[in-house]
Motif scaffolding. Sequence first.
Motif, PDB file in Angstrom:
ATOM      1  N   LEU A  72      41.408  42.570  43.085  1.00  0.00           N
ATOM      2  CA  LEU A  72      41.705  43.654  42.131  1.00  0.00           C
ATOM      3  C   LEU A  72      41.956  44.971  42.868  1.00  0.00           C
ATOM      4  N   CYS A  93      35.929  40.383  40.989  1.00  0.00           N
ATOM      5  CA  CYS A  93      35.811  39.507  39.820  1.00  0.00           C
ATOM      6  C   CYS A  93      35.334  38.121  40.251  1.00  0.00           C
ATOM      7  N   GLU A 127      44.357  37.759  37.519  1.00  0.00           N
ATOM      8  CA  GLU A 127      44.177  39.114  36.957  1.00  0.00           C
ATOM      9  C   GLU A 127      45.489  39.645  36.384  1.00  0.00           C
ATOM     10  N   THR A 319      36.186  39.052  27.638  1.00  0.00           N
ATOM     11  CA  THR A 319      36.976  38.870  28.859  1.00  0.00           C
ATOM     12  C   THR A 319      38.136  37.924  28.555  1.00  0.00           C
ATOM     13  N   GLU A 321      41.112  35.111  30.389  1.00  0.00           N
ATOM     14  CA  GLU A 321      41.254  34.165  31.505  1.00  0.00           C
ATOM     15  C   GLU A 321      42.470  33.311  31.240  1.00  0.00           C
ATOM     16  N   HIS A 346      34.505  43.732  37.748  1.00  0.00           N
ATOM     17  CA  HIS A 346      35.471  44.832  37.920  1.00  0.00           C
ATOM     18  C   HIS A 346      34.759  46.131  38.329  1.00  0.00           C
TER      19      HIS A 346
END
Length: 373
Positions: A72, A93, A127, A319, A321, A346
Amino acid sequence: MLSPFVELRRQLHQIPEPGFQEFKTQQLLLDQLAKLPQDRLTIRTWRTGILVYIKGLNPSKRFGYRADMDGLPITEETTLPFPSQHPGYMHACGHDFHMSIGIGVVTHFTENPMQDDLVVLFQPAEEGPGGALPMLAAEELQDWMPDQMVALHIAPEYPVGTIAVRPEILFANTSELFIDLLGKGGHAAYPHQANDMIIAATQMVGQLQTIVSRNVNPLDSAVITIGKMEAGTKQNIIAEKARLEGTIRTLSAASMNKIKGRIEAVAAGIEASFECQVTIDWGSNYRQVYNDPALTVEFMDWLRGRDNVTLFECTEAMTGEDFGYFLEKIPGFMFWLGVDTPHGLHNAKLDPDERAIDVAIDTITAYLRYKSN
Ligand SMILES: CC(=O)N[C@@H](CCC[C@H](N)C(=O)O)C(=O)O
């Protein structure tokens, strides 16, 4: 003495890379795979991802484990002795964990094969912009498509040894959100001759916050987060442009559609009231992570019989995914792996407990062996 998978996690932690640019990560994983006995292994690459096939002794099914690979854009603030060597990027993450666990699973089954076959997928770009959908469509996967998939995600809030899971929805539907506002720049002293996009953008952020609170049923969870805002060039110049970047999360497709409709209406209102142009780009969208009820309940029952893990039946999380795309095609489930750290996903200080790596390898290999017999 460190376990080889903890050692690998530390190496991966130092080289976080953006989605579809996981070149060093891919090479490190390939080097690791090359050290294993090769008689049961076939390895393919796809873009920056890797597909690994481990042949079973007498296969009638094919299982799949998926690990995501990207880092990230966060500047690491841990005090770890092995910090990120890529300025401005961090594995915040847990994908370094997910990958080293994947290598642990491959290593286990190359040394102690099970009856059935196993495909371990190292998938880029979770991400964003999303690697699961194009990987599912990749030629390299078509003749290796698993019959059942498993994946995990680290969970900072649970102690090491905890596995949290639930049947049905685990993670939300997501949509990225990019909003460009175009007005008229000008001299700071002549606001009446310009259309200030800083004012328009801040008004828009405020109005977006009313959508979840006023337009969505409170019993149907949703989130709109604006994580980035950009505007202006100098303190005495009125900004001609502004950009907002965010994400939408919902537990139903209907709410996602409703929210998008409301955002368009808010944008039209901003255009009218500020005499500007507002352009919306929905970026990448992920499907909810929907855990197959029968397989998940069976996994939970199986976990109850194990003495080195504690099962926790969790609620849904907002979240996202892109593993949701795998679960749309292939039955399976995702679970949370406790890594016990006060800093959330994060967060620049995220420091997961590495003892969870062995817990995960042990749980996944034992579960697959149980399913394979
Ligand atoms: C587990 C996790 O943190 N996943 C990400 C997925 C991001 C999807 C996409 N880029 C978006 O922001 O909508 C998450 O932020 O939940």
